[in-house]
Design a protein around this motif. Structure first.
Motif, PDB file in Angstrom:
ATOM      1  N   LEU A  42       0.850  -1.183   0.000  1.00  0.00           N
ATOM      2  CA  LEU A  42       0.000   0.000   0.000  1.00  0.00           C
ATOM      3  C   LEU A  42       0.888   1.235   0.000  1.00  0.00           C
ATOM      4  O   LEU A  42       1.772   1.385   0.854  1.00  0.00           O
ATOM      5  N   TYR A  43       0.658   2.102  -0.985  1.00  0.00           N
ATOM      6  CA  TYR A  43       1.383   3.368  -1.075  1.00  0.00           C
ATOM      7  C   TYR A  43       0.454   4.524  -0.720  1.00  0.00           C
ATOM      8  O   TYR A  43      -0.721   4.521  -1.103  1.00  0.00           O
ATOM      9  N   ILE A  44       0.984   5.499   0.011  1.00  0.00           N
ATOM     10  CA  ILE A  44       0.219   6.674   0.413  1.00  0.00           C
ATOM     11  C   ILE A  44       1.067   7.914   0.158  1.00  0.00           C
ATOM     12  O   ILE A  44       2.261   7.944   0.481  1.00  0.00           O
ATOM     13  N   THR A  45       0.450   8.936  -0.432  1.00  0.00           N
ATOM     14  CA  THR A  45       1.111  10.225  -0.581  1.00  0.00           C
ATOM     15  C   THR A  45       0.272  11.302   0.095  1.00  0.00           C
ATOM     16  O   THR A  45      -0.924  11.145   0.325  1.00  0.00           O
ATOM     17  N   GLN A  46       0.918  12.406   0.396  1.00  0.00           N
ATOM     18  CA  GLN A  46       0.257  13.562   1.016  1.00  0.00           C
ATOM     19  C   GLN A  46       0.633  14.813   0.228  1.00  0.00           C
ATOM     20  O   GLN A  46       1.800  15.013  -0.120  1.00  0.00           O
ATOM     21  N   ASN A  47      -0.361  15.641  -0.060  1.00  0.00           N
ATOM     22  CA  ASN A  47      -0.139  16.904  -0.773  1.00  0.00           C
ATOM     23  C   ASN A  47      -0.714  18.026   0.076  1.00  0.00           C
ATOM     24  O   ASN A  47      -1.925  18.183   0.194  1.00  0.00           O
ATOM     25  N   ILE A  48       0.165  18.804   0.690  1.00  0.00           N
ATOM     26  CA  ILE A  48      -0.256  19.882   1.577  1.00  0.00           C
ATOM     27  C   ILE A  48      -0.330  21.184   0.808  1.00  0.00           C
ATOM     28  O   ILE A  48       0.656  21.645   0.241  1.00  0.00           O
ATOM     29  N   GLY A  49      -1.519  21.764   0.766  1.00  0.00           N
ATOM     30  CA  GLY A  49      -1.688  23.079   0.163  1.00  0.00           C
ATOM     31  C   GLY A  49      -1.374  23.139  -1.312  1.00  0.00           C
ATOM     32  O   GLY A  49      -0.974  24.192  -1.822  1.00  0.00           O
ATOM     33  N   VAL A 103       3.681  -1.239  12.085  1.00  0.00           N
ATOM     34  CA  VAL A 103       3.204  -2.121  11.028  1.00  0.00           C
ATOM     35  C   VAL A 103       4.391  -2.531  10.179  1.00  0.00           C
ATOM     36  O   VAL A 103       5.426  -1.866  10.168  1.00  0.00           O
ATOM     37  N   ASP A 104       4.246  -3.629   9.475  1.00  0.00           N
ATOM     38  CA  ASP A 104       5.320  -4.074   8.593  1.00  0.00           C
ATOM     39  C   ASP A 104       5.421  -3.125   7.411  1.00  0.00           C
ATOM     40  O   ASP A 104       4.424  -2.825   6.746  1.00  0.00           O
ATOM     41  N   LYS A 105       6.636  -2.644   7.154  1.00  0.00           N
ATOM     42  CA  LYS A 105       6.860  -1.716   6.051  1.00  0.00           C
ATOM     43  C   LYS A 105       8.038  -2.189   5.209  1.00  0.00           C
ATOM     44  O   LYS A 105       8.949  -2.847   5.696  1.00  0.00           O
ATOM     45  N   LYS A 106       7.994  -1.836   3.946  1.00  0.00           N
ATOM     46  CA  LYS A 106       9.114  -2.040   3.059  1.00  0.00           C
ATOM     47  C   LYS A 106      10.096  -0.880   3.233  1.00  0.00           C
ATOM     48  O   LYS A 106       9.773   0.159   3.817  1.00  0.00           O
ATOM     49  N   ALA A 107      11.290  -1.059   2.692  1.00  0.00           N
ATOM     50  CA  ALA A 107      12.322  -0.045   2.864  1.00  0.00           C
ATOM     51  C   ALA A 107      11.940   1.287   2.237  1.00  0.00           C
ATOM     52  O   ALA A 107      12.394   2.339   2.694  1.00  0.00           O
ATOM     53  N   ASP A 108      11.097   1.268   1.194  1.00  0.00           N
ATOM     54  CA  ASP A 108      10.715   2.530   0.550  1.00  0.00           C
ATOM     55  C   ASP A 108       9.588   3.237   1.287  1.00  0.00           C
ATOM     56  O   ASP A 108       9.123   4.295   0.857  1.00  0.00           O
ATOM     57  N   GLY A 109       9.140   2.685   2.409  1.00  0.00           N
ATOM     58  CA  GLY A 109       8.102   3.314   3.209  1.00  0.00           C
ATOM     59  C   GLY A 109       6.706   2.810   2.948  1.00  0.00           C
ATOM     60  O   GLY A 109       5.774   3.161   3.680  1.00  0.00           O
ATOM     61  N   SER A 110       6.506   1.990   1.930  1.00  0.00           N
ATOM     62  CA  SER A 110       5.179   1.441   1.655  1.00  0.00           C
ATOM     63  C   SER A 110       4.824   0.395   2.697  1.00  0.00           C
ATOM     64  O   SER A 110       5.696  -0.210   3.335  1.00  0.00           O
ATOM     65  N   ILE A 111       3.518   0.176   2.904  1.00  0.00           N
ATOM     66  CA  ILE A 111       3.040  -0.803   3.875  1.00  0.00           C
ATOM     67  C   ILE A 111       3.078  -2.180   3.245  1.00  0.00           C
ATOM     68  O   ILE A 111       2.575  -2.391   2.138  1.00  0.00           O
ATOM     69  N   ASP A 112       3.662  -3.127   3.955  1.00  0.00           N
ATOM     70  CA  ASP A 112       3.789  -4.499   3.472  1.00  0.00           C
ATOM     71  C   ASP A 112       2.509  -5.258   3.797  1.00  0.00           C
ATOM     72  O   ASP A 112       2.214  -5.546   4.951  1.00  0.00           O
ATOM     73  N   THR A 146      -2.837   0.325  -4.067  1.00  0.00           N
ATOM     74  CA  THR A 146      -2.087  -0.897  -3.801  1.00  0.00           C
ATOM     75  C   THR A 146      -1.381  -1.362  -5.073  1.00  0.00           C
ATOM     76  O   THR A 146      -1.795  -1.041  -6.185  1.00  0.00           O
ATOM     77  N   THR A 147      -0.320  -2.146  -4.868  1.00  0.00           N
ATOM     78  CA  THR A 147       0.459  -2.663  -5.986  1.00  0.00           C
ATOM     79  C   THR A 147       0.684  -4.162  -5.809  1.00  0.00           C
ATOM     80  O   THR A 147       0.514  -4.713  -4.716  1.00  0.00           O
ATOM     81  N   THR A 148       1.094  -4.786  -6.891  1.00  0.00           N
ATOM     82  CA  THR A 148       1.394  -6.220  -6.847  1.00  0.00           C
ATOM     83  C   THR A 148       2.835  -6.494  -6.450  1.00  0.00           C
ATOM     84  O   THR A 148       3.241  -7.651  -6.334  1.00  0.00           O
ATOM     85  N   GLY A 149       3.621  -5.452  -6.264  1.00  0.00           N
ATOM     86  CA  GLY A 149       5.023  -5.568  -5.898  1.00  0.00           C
ATOM     87  C   GLY A 149       5.578  -4.193  -5.621  1.00  0.00           C
ATOM     88  O   GLY A 149       4.846  -3.276  -5.248  1.00  0.00           O
ATOM     89  N   ARG A 150       6.875  -4.010  -5.832  1.00  0.00           N
ATOM     90  CA  ARG A 150       7.489  -2.712  -5.586  1.00  0.00           C
ATOM     91  C   ARG A 150       6.925  -1.675  -6.548  1.00  0.00           C
ATOM     92  O   ARG A 150       6.983  -1.830  -7.757  1.00  0.00           O
ATOM     93  N   GLY A 151       6.365  -0.621  -5.991  1.00  0.00           N
ATOM     94  CA  GLY A 151       5.781   0.434  -6.795  1.00  0.00           C
ATOM     95  C   GLY A 151       6.675   1.659  -6.862  1.00  0.00           C
ATOM     96  O   GLY A 151       7.889   1.585  -6.679  1.00  0.00           O
TER      97      GLY A 151
END
Length: 346
Positions: free
Chosen positions: A83-90, A103-112, A144-149
């Protein structure tokens, strides 16, 4: 810097009446509360039928610090792995939004989410209401992705999404400011890949080749000091081809694709050309529109750099920017470095 959030994280397989609260050993079980109240509810499916893909919540940062959201991801043919999440402020541009919860996370910050191996996953999210925004919006995007996004390319290994949750503060967003970075050192490459050779114009961080596949999608270009071309920059995609005669990236002295276990075609492009702009022009760039004059150059490297040079570039995602060369220590050896100031569109 990556933004962080507090995540009230729960996950369930479809058809179950139990949520499995995410923790290191995954042994906590909490019954679903049918009376739970949410500020935003999204339903995202592979088919898209009957989905709710967006929600807007009116917020007041003076009286609230978080909102509660429930997001459901459904798939009939693929297993969702991340699961990838982005934030756009203003309206200032999407940034990676990395959670701080246990929670389990991948090295790039996405949720495993690979352990779930499920076609249906539900998340309860406690999302922050950032203070100091004033007017405008804060937008969270989730997919969500099927692998590294890739935070900058939602189509890469795409599974289900994209959903958006917009916090409405009232009024409008200000003009988007450019991102400004000072890259301290981009070391010339060492054979073991341990030197910080590559930089991301997305977050301004420098990376070692040895950090591998999890970070490769962030890298836009790298530094090298050539025997003939001296101080030079090259896109991550072109970089390995510079170190051999047959342009085979797998046999190059610094074979980025091989060292990072990343397919060559997935390495980032970036395009460079010298600029007639002055250092004062560079300093005057403040908002996204100030860089609209740049057109995409034809080449993916720039060589023979000297202190004070201004370089125009366009990254592989279409963002335009300027680079100012601050200092160079070029000896055609392991101590080489270059210092850069960078301004780029968000």
């Amino acid at each position: 810097m990556r933004k962080t959030m507090k995540l009230g994280f729960m996950m369930t397989l479809l058809g179950s009446l139990m949520f499995f609260a995410s923790c290191d050993d995954n042994d906590e079980i909490t019954p679903v509360d049918p009376n739970a109240s949410y500020d935003a509810i999204l339903r995202l499916s592979e088919a898209g039928t009957g989905d709710t893909t967006s929600a807007t919540v009116t917020v007041d940062a003076n009286t609230q610090s978080t909102i509660k959201a429930r997001v459901t991801f459904l798939s009939t043919s693929v297993s969702m792995r991340r699961l990838y999440i982005t934030q756009n402020i203003g309206g200032q541009g999407d940034e990676p939004f990395e959670i701080t919860a246990a929670v389990d996370k991948k090295a790039d910050g996405s949720i495993d989410i690979e352990a779930a191996n499920s076609n249906g996953i539900v998340y309860e999210l406690t999302l922050p209401v950032p203070s100091g925004v004033g007017t405008g919006t804060v937008v969270y995007k989730l997919w969500t992705t099927t692998g590294r996004g890739d935070y900058r390319d939602q189509t890469k290994r795409f599974a289900v999404g994209t959903g958006s949750i917009t916090l409405n503060y009232g009024g409008t967003n200000e003009a988007a400011a450019v991102k400004s970075y000072s890259a301290k050192l981009l070391y010339a490459p060492l054979a073991d890949g341990s030197s910080k050779t590559f930089i991301s114009t997305y977050n301004g961080e420098t990376y070692q080749i040895s950090q591998g596949v999890e970070y490769a999608s962030f890298w836009d270009f790298g530094y090298y000091y050539g025997n003939t071309n001296n101080a030079s920059l090259a896109s991550t995609y072109t970089y390995p081809k510079l170190f051999n005669h047959d342009n085979d990236p797998n046999t190059a002295l610094v074979a980025v694709a091989t060292l990072t276990n990343t397919p060559q075609e997935e390495l980032n492009h970036a395009y460079f050309t010298g600029s007639s702009k002055t250092s004062a022009d560079f300093d005057a760039v403040a908002v996204k529109g100030d860089l609209d004059f740049i057109t995409k150059p034809a080449t993916e490297s720039v060589t023979g750099l000297q202190v004070g040079d201004i370089i125009e570039f366009v990254d592989g995602y279409g963002k335009k920017g300027l680079i100012r060369v601050v200092s160079i220590n070029g000896t055609f050896g392991t101590g080489d470095y270059i210092e850069l100031d960078i301004k780029v569109q968000p």
